[in-house]
Scaffold this active site. Structure first.
Site, PDB file in Angstrom:
ATOM      1  N   TRP A   1       0.877  -1.175   0.000  1.00 54.09           N
ATOM      2  CA  TRP A   1       0.000   0.000   0.000  1.00 54.09           C
ATOM      3  C   TRP A   1       0.912   1.222   0.000  1.00 54.09           C
ATOM      4  CZ3 TRP A   1      -2.090   2.602   4.910  1.00 54.09           C
ATOM      5  CH2 TRP A   1      -3.079   3.544   4.598  1.00 54.09           C
TER       6      TRP A   1
ATOM      7  N   ASP B   1      -0.623  -5.239   9.440  1.00 57.86           N
ATOM      8  CA  ASP B   1      -1.645  -4.316   8.983  1.00 57.86           C
ATOM      9  C   ASP B   1      -2.829  -5.160   8.531  1.00 57.86           C
ATOM     10  OD1 ASP B   1      -3.120  -2.190   8.151  1.00 57.86           O
ATOM     11  OD2 ASP B   1      -1.831  -1.630   6.463  1.00 57.86           O
TER      12      ASP B   1
ATOM     13  N   LYS C   1     -13.353  -1.099   5.360  1.00 57.31           N
ATOM     14  CA  LYS C   1     -13.809  -1.976   4.275  1.00 57.31           C
ATOM     15  C   LYS C   1     -14.828  -2.999   4.765  1.00 57.31           C
ATOM     16  CE  LYS C   1     -10.047  -0.135   2.639  1.00 57.31           C
ATOM     17  NZ  LYS C   1      -9.549   0.461   1.445  1.00 57.31           N
TER      18      LYS C   1
END
Ligand code: PLP
Length: 405
Positions: A136, A217, A253
């Protein structure tokens, strides 16, 4: 005005630029495969039914006020969030050695985790963090912001469009003892390539042997398999094995709460006393960074996590999202391999996990997809499977086929 004339102009973010170009494109069959947000089969943002229900409950609750939350967040929320990722029976929780802080979504969790490390982690030499290549994009900026230098580790192998497992293990072995490795807990962004449980165990072996620190993460729990527990497997396994770690958690999300900024940082320590000391320092950092965290999103997620009926309903909503994405993978794969008989191997479309897929398209092919087919995708070949739907998948497959021939 002269005071600011030395501020350099920064080019706009690629993905946001892509979305802007998509919006003004008049082409009827245009498709946006750039966004990292879930869309329903009509390409609309989806408010989860369970979130609507929880919102209605909050609206009708006249005991709620707008007072400050505690610095470390809404306790019912952080406790339930810790159980969701670490497991309700986690020894780290029952032994009081997990510290949980409510953060500004996953980005804030990454930032606070990085800041905490920059202040208190015993780096062996200069402060560095090992990031998967690729990762990311924001990871680089987040660590640089707190003076930790990012270093790439081998992760994705373009030749196999899969995991460079040997390269990954090699990087772990070659890094100085006590190095910090950022690991995507599941549904790796941007590649959609995750280690298998067996590979995770081999990674864990080296991490333990070299006393490395695992900076997890976890932005997509539930999005990989549709099952919250299965997607937390690697994190829980590492906790069980005694790997020193922290976890950044996001509800953007999996609860569709992107704009509400609901997240948490969980730091797992070796004993309760160390945890209490770490908690006290995290409070100091949090206070100067954001003061008190925002209440609305945390209340929503707290309701959903703590009410068994809502929790069951949430799991169903996640299955709906994960299921639609998995269906799109199957459909795209089938169209490419059976209908269009597109040259090349496409198994990775099926096997990759979560919201994103690395197609294996090169820069030129990606540009052709955008400019010639009006299918907006990142230049590295990443597509968001959530941008596909039953109306667009055929056009996307047909265009992919033409572009790679
Ligand atoms: N980490 C990863 C790997 C992500 O992909 C994202 C979002 O795209 C985040 C963290 C943080 O997202 P948010 O701050 O919206 O929770």
């Amino acid at each position: 005005t002269e005071l600011w004339q030395q501020v350099p102009l920064e080019p706009p973010d690629n993905i946001f630029e892509l979305t802007a170009a998509y919006k003004v494109d008049p082409f009827a069959k245009k498709v946006n495969l750039g966004v990292g947000a879930y869309r329903d089969d009509d390409n609309k943002p989806w408010v989860l039914p369970v979130v609507r229900k929880a919102t209605a409950r909050l609206l009708n609750d006249d005991t709620l006020d707008h007072e400050y939350l505690p610095i470390l967040g809404l306790p019912e929320y952080t406790t339930a969030a810790a159980k969701l990722i670490l497991g309700s029976e986690s020894p780290a929780i029952s032994e009081g050695r997990a510290v949980s802080v409510q953060t500004i979504s996953g980005t804030g969790a990454n930032h606070l985790g990085a800041l905490f490390l920059s202040r208190f982690y015993g780096f062996n030499g200069p402060a560095k963090v090992y990031l998967s290549n690729p990762t990311w994009v924001n990871h680089h900026a987040i660590f640089r912001n707190v003076g930790i230098e990012p270093v790439d580790y081998a992760y994705y192998d373009p030749k196999t469009i899969g995991l460079d497992f040997t390269g990954f293990l090699d990087a772990l072995r070659k890094a100085p003892d006590r190095s910090v490795f950022l690991l995507h807990a599941c549904a790796h962004n941007p590649t959609g390539v995750d280690p298998t449980p067996k590979q995770w165990d081999a990674i864990g072996d080296v991490i333990l042997e070299k006393k490395l620190f695992a900076f997890f993460d976890c932005a997509y729990q539930g999005f990989a398999s549709g099952d919250m527990d299965l997607d937390a497997w690697a994190v829980r396994r590492f906790v069980d094995r005694g790997v020193p770690l922290l976890v950044c958690q996001s509800f953007a999300k999996n609860a569709g709460l992107y704009g509400e900024r609901v997240g948490a940082l969980h730091v797992v320590l070796s004993d309760k006393k160390t945890a209490d000391w770490a908690r006290s320092q995290l409070s100091v950092l949090q206070r100067s960074e954001i003061g008190n965290p925002p209440s609305h999103g945390a209340r929503l997620v707290s309701l959903i996590l703590n009410d068994p009926e809502l929790f069951t309903e949430w799991k169903r909503d996640i299955e709906t999202m994960a299921g639609r994405i998995i269906d799109m993978r199957k459909e795209l794969y089938q169209l490419l391999t059976e209908v269009y008989k597109t040259p090349g191997k496409w198994d990775h479309i099926l096997n990759q996990i979560g919201m994103f897929s690395f197609t294996g398209l090169n820069g030129e092919q990606c540009r052709a997809m955008v400019e010639w087919a009006h299918i907006y995708m990142a230049g590295n070949g990443r597509i968001s499977m959530a941008g596909l739907n039953s109306h667009s998948v055929e056009y996307v497959a047909e265009s992919l086929d033409k572009v790679v021939r």
